[in-house]
Write a protein that holds these residues in place. Structure first.
Motif, PDB file in Angstrom:
ATOM      1  N   PHE A 104      47.131 -16.687  -2.861  1.00 14.23           N
ATOM      2  CA  PHE A 104      46.326 -15.582  -3.350  1.00 14.23           C
ATOM      3  C   PHE A 104      45.429 -16.100  -4.471  1.00 14.23           C
ATOM      4  CE2 PHE A 104      50.240 -13.749  -1.676  1.00 14.23           C
ATOM      5  CZ  PHE A 104      49.714 -12.887  -0.726  1.00 14.23           C
ATOM      6  N   CYS A 105      44.124 -15.944  -4.297  1.00 13.95           N
ATOM      7  CA  CYS A 105      43.154 -16.506  -5.237  1.00 13.95           C
ATOM      8  C   CYS A 105      42.293 -15.399  -5.854  1.00 13.95           C
ATOM      9  CB  CYS A 105      42.239 -17.492  -4.526  1.00 13.95           C
ATOM     10  SG  CYS A 105      43.081 -18.814  -3.674  1.00 13.95           S
ATOM     11  N   LEU A 106      42.076 -15.523  -7.170  1.00  8.59           N
ATOM     12  CA  LEU A 106      41.140 -14.657  -7.875  1.00  8.59           C
ATOM     13  C   LEU A 106      39.963 -15.523  -8.295  1.00  8.59           C
ATOM     14  CD1 LEU A 106      43.575 -12.587 -10.124  1.00  8.59           C
ATOM     15  CD2 LEU A 106      42.622 -11.981  -7.902  1.00  8.59           C
ATOM     16  N   ASN A 107      38.749 -15.054  -8.005  1.00 12.26           N
ATOM     17  CA  ASN A 107      37.535 -15.832  -8.279  1.00 12.26           C
ATOM     18  C   ASN A 107      36.791 -15.207  -9.451  1.00 12.26           C
ATOM     19  OD1 ASN A 107      35.188 -17.278  -8.262  1.00 12.26           O
ATOM     20  ND2 ASN A 107      34.618 -16.758  -6.169  1.00 12.26           N
ATOM     21  N   PHE A 108      36.588 -16.018 -10.491  1.00  9.86           N
ATOM     22  CA  PHE A 108      35.871 -15.567 -11.673  1.00  9.86           C
ATOM     23  C   PHE A 108      34.507 -16.230 -11.795  1.00  9.86           C
ATOM     24  CE2 PHE A 108      40.304 -14.721 -12.604  1.00  9.86           C
ATOM     25  CZ  PHE A 108      40.240 -13.413 -13.030  1.00  9.86           C
ATOM     26  N   GLY A 109      33.973 -16.761 -10.680  1.00  9.74           N
ATOM     27  CA  GLY A 109      32.643 -17.356 -10.656  1.00  9.74           C
ATOM     28  C   GLY A 109      32.635 -18.800 -11.140  1.00  9.74           C
ATOM     29  N   GLU A 110      31.556 -19.489 -10.842  1.00 11.93           N
ATOM     30  CA  GLU A 110      31.314 -20.865 -11.282  1.00 11.93           C
ATOM     31  C   GLU A 110      32.528 -21.767 -11.082  1.00 11.93           C
ATOM     32  OE1 GLU A 110      29.712 -21.177 -15.201  1.00 11.93           O
ATOM     33  OE2 GLU A 110      28.463 -19.412 -14.937  1.00 11.93           O
ATOM     34  N   ASN A 111      33.084 -21.775  -9.882  1.00  9.98           N
ATOM     35  CA  ASN A 111      34.245 -22.607  -9.548  1.00  9.98           C
ATOM     36  C   ASN A 111      35.460 -22.326 -10.429  1.00  9.98           C
ATOM     37  OD1 ASN A 111      32.845 -23.912  -7.476  1.00  9.98           O
ATOM     38  ND2 ASN A 111      31.945 -25.337  -8.929  1.00  9.98           N
ATOM     39  N   ARG A 112      35.604 -21.101 -10.883  1.00 10.65           N
ATOM     40  CA  ARG A 112      36.765 -20.691 -11.672  1.00 10.65           C
ATOM     41  C   ARG A 112      37.683 -19.868 -10.784  1.00 10.65           C
ATOM     42  NH1 ARG A 112      32.761 -18.695 -15.947  1.00 10.65           N
ATOM     43  NH2 ARG A 112      32.287 -20.585 -17.107  1.00 10.65           N
ATOM     44  N   VAL A 113      38.456 -20.557  -9.976  1.00 10.05           N
ATOM     45  CA  VAL A 113      39.375 -19.897  -9.059  1.00 10.05           C
ATOM     46  C   VAL A 113      40.788 -20.086  -9.596  1.00 10.05           C
ATOM     47  CG1 VAL A 113      40.282 -19.877  -6.707  1.00 10.05           C
ATOM     48  CG2 VAL A 113      37.853 -20.270  -7.108  1.00 10.05           C
ATOM     49  N   LEU A 114      41.536 -19.015  -9.590  1.00 13.51           N
ATOM     50  CA  LEU A 114      42.875 -19.018 -10.156  1.00 13.51           C
ATOM     51  C   LEU A 114      43.864 -18.560  -9.097  1.00 13.51           C
ATOM     52  CD1 LEU A 114      44.353 -19.411 -12.877  1.00 13.51           C
ATOM     53  CD2 LEU A 114      43.998 -16.999 -13.285  1.00 13.51           C
ATOM     54  N   LEU A 115      44.899 -19.364  -8.848  1.00  9.97           N
ATOM     55  CA  LEU A 115      45.964 -18.953  -7.939  1.00  9.97           C
ATOM     56  C   LEU A 115      46.862 -17.964  -8.659  1.00  9.97           C
ATOM     57  CD1 LEU A 115      46.964 -22.357  -6.326  1.00  9.97           C
ATOM     58  CD2 LEU A 115      45.587 -20.547  -5.328  1.00  9.97           C
ATOM     59  N   THR A 116      47.298 -16.941  -7.955  1.00  9.60           N
ATOM     60  CA  THR A 116      48.120 -15.905  -8.572  1.00  9.60           C
ATOM     61  C   THR A 116      49.190 -15.445  -7.593  1.00  9.60           C
ATOM     62  OG1 THR A 116      48.017 -13.832  -9.791  1.00  9.60           O
ATOM     63  CG2 THR A 116      46.598 -14.016  -7.873  1.00  9.60           C
ATOM     64  N   ASP A 117      50.048 -14.566  -8.036  1.00 10.12           N
ATOM     65  CA  ASP A 117      51.092 -14.042  -7.161  1.00 10.12           C
ATOM     66  C   ASP A 117      50.592 -12.811  -6.407  1.00 10.12           C
ATOM     67  OD1 ASP A 117      51.030 -12.242  -9.227  1.00 10.12           O
ATOM     68  OD2 ASP A 117      53.165 -12.293  -9.643  1.00 10.12           O
ATOM     69  N   LYS A 118      51.406 -12.346  -5.477  1.00 12.02           N
ATOM     70  CA  LYS A 118      50.996 -11.254  -4.594  1.00 12.02           C
ATOM     71  C   LYS A 118      50.765  -9.948  -5.360  1.00 12.02           C
ATOM     72  CE  LYS A 118      52.313  -9.188  -0.201  1.00 12.02           C
ATOM     73  NZ  LYS A 118      53.295  -9.216   0.897  1.00 12.02           N
ATOM     74  N   LYS A 119      51.611  -9.664  -6.354  1.00 11.67           N
ATOM     75  CA  LYS A 119      51.476  -8.408  -7.101  1.00 11.67           C
ATOM     76  C   LYS A 119      50.184  -8.391  -7.917  1.00 11.67           C
ATOM     77  CE  LYS A 119      53.759  -5.487 -10.535  1.00 11.67           C
ATOM     78  NZ  LYS A 119      52.487  -4.987 -10.988  1.00 11.67           N
ATOM     79  N   ALA A 120      49.904  -9.476  -8.638  1.00 13.66           N
ATOM     80  CA  ALA A 120      48.673  -9.539  -9.430  1.00 13.66           C
ATOM     81  C   ALA A 120      47.454  -9.481  -8.517  1.00 13.66           C
ATOM     82  CB  ALA A 120      48.648 -10.811 -10.267  1.00 13.66           C
ATOM     83  N   PHE A 121      47.545 -10.089  -7.343  1.00 14.19           N
ATOM     84  CA  PHE A 121      46.451 -10.054  -6.378  1.00 14.19           C
ATOM     85  C   PHE A 121      46.201  -8.626  -5.905  1.00 14.19           C
ATOM     86  CE2 PHE A 121      44.888 -10.289  -1.993  1.00 14.19           C
ATOM     87  CZ  PHE A 121      43.769 -11.087  -2.152  1.00 14.19           C
ATOM     88  N   ALA A 122      47.260  -7.912  -5.597  1.00 13.91           N
ATOM     89  CA  ALA A 122      47.121  -6.533  -5.108  1.00 13.91           C
ATOM     90  C   ALA A 122      46.575  -5.611  -6.189  1.00 13.91           C
ATOM     91  CB  ALA A 122      48.469  -6.027  -4.605  1.00 13.91           C
ATOM     92  N   ASP A 123      46.958  -5.841  -7.452  1.00 13.61           N
ATOM     93  CA  ASP A 123      46.507  -4.983  -8.555  1.00 13.61           C
ATOM     94  C   ASP A 123      45.080  -5.277  -9.003  1.00 13.61           C
ATOM     95  OD1 ASP A 123      48.985  -3.814  -8.503  1.00 13.61           O
ATOM     96  OD2 ASP A 123      49.770  -4.935 -10.232  1.00 13.61           O
ATOM     97  N   ALA A 124      44.567  -6.460  -8.670  1.00 12.48           N
ATOM     98  CA  ALA A 124      43.234  -6.867  -9.142  1.00 12.48           C
ATOM     99  C   ALA A 124      42.139  -6.056  -8.455  1.00 12.48           C
ATOM    100  CB  ALA A 124      43.026  -8.350  -8.874  1.00 12.48           C
TER     101      ALA A 124
END
Length: 160
Positions: A104-124
Motif C-alpha cells: 500500500f503506497c501513499l504518494n506525496f509528489g516528486e518521488n515521495r512515495v511512502l509504504l504504509t499499512d492497510k488501515k492507514a491506506f484505507a483512511d487516507a
C-alpha cells in the motif's frame, strides 16, 4: 485536541514497521533455547544454537546496514497534500504455488512515495494535508500523519 508528534511516537511507529524483523529474531532466540533444552547431545545442541544465532545476528546486521544509521533527532517534517494512493499487487510463482503480496503506497509528489499499512491506506484521502517525516541524512520519507489529528512537537522543525 491534536496529538503532538514526539520522538517516542516516531520510535513506536518505526518499531511497528520493523515488527517482522523482531518476530524473526524472537523466533530464532526461542529456537536456540528449545534446542539447548531438548537436544540430548549438548555438543550438537551448542553447534546448532551457534549456527542459528550467528545466522540471525548476520541478518540483523545486514538489515541495519541496509537502513543505515538514522538519527531520529535530526528528522524533520513537511506538510504535504496526499497526491494519490495505490495498491501494488505482486504475484510470485514458485514450485509450491502462487504467492500474492500487496503493498500500500501513499504518494506525496516528486518521488515521495511512502509504504504504509492497510488501515492507514484505507483512511487516507487524496488532497488531505499530512505531516510527512523525513530522514535528514538522505531526505527520504519514513512516516506520515494526518494534519487534522497530529501536530509536530517543538523538537521537530517543519520545513516549507
Amino acid at each position: 485536541m491534536k496529538t503532538v508528534l514526539t520522538k517516542e511516537l516516531l520510535k513506536k511507529n518505526l518499531a511497528k514497521q520493523n515488527r517482522t524483523l523482531m518476530a524473526l529474531l524472537a523466533f530464532a532466540g526461542l529456537f536456540c533455547l528449545a534446542c539447548l533444552i531438548l537436544v540430548p547431545n549438548k555438543l550438537v545442541a551448542l553447534g546448532i544454537t551457534a549456527f542459528v544465532a550467528l545466522f540471525a545476528g548476520g541478518m540483523y546486521l545486514k538489515y541495519q546496514k541496509m537502513t543505515g544509521k538514522r538519527d531520529l533527532s535530526r528528522a524533520y517534517f513537511r506538510r504535504l497534500p496526499l497526491m494519490g494512493k495505490n495498491a501494488v499487487e505482486r504475484t510470485d510463482q514458485d514450485e509450491d504455488g502462487t504467492t500474492t503480496t500487496v503493498e500500500f503506497c501513499l504518494n506525496f509528489g516528486e518521488n515521495r512515495v511512502l509504504l504504509t499499512d492497510k488501515k492507514a491506506f484505507a483512511d487516507a484521502r487524496e488532497g488531505e494535508l499530512y505531516y510527512v517525516a523525513f530522514w535528514a541524512e538522505d531526505d527520504s520519507p519514513f512516516a506520515c500523519f494526518s494534519s487534522d489529528l497530529y501536530e509536530p512537537g517543538p523538537e521537530f522543525p517543519v520545513v516549507g
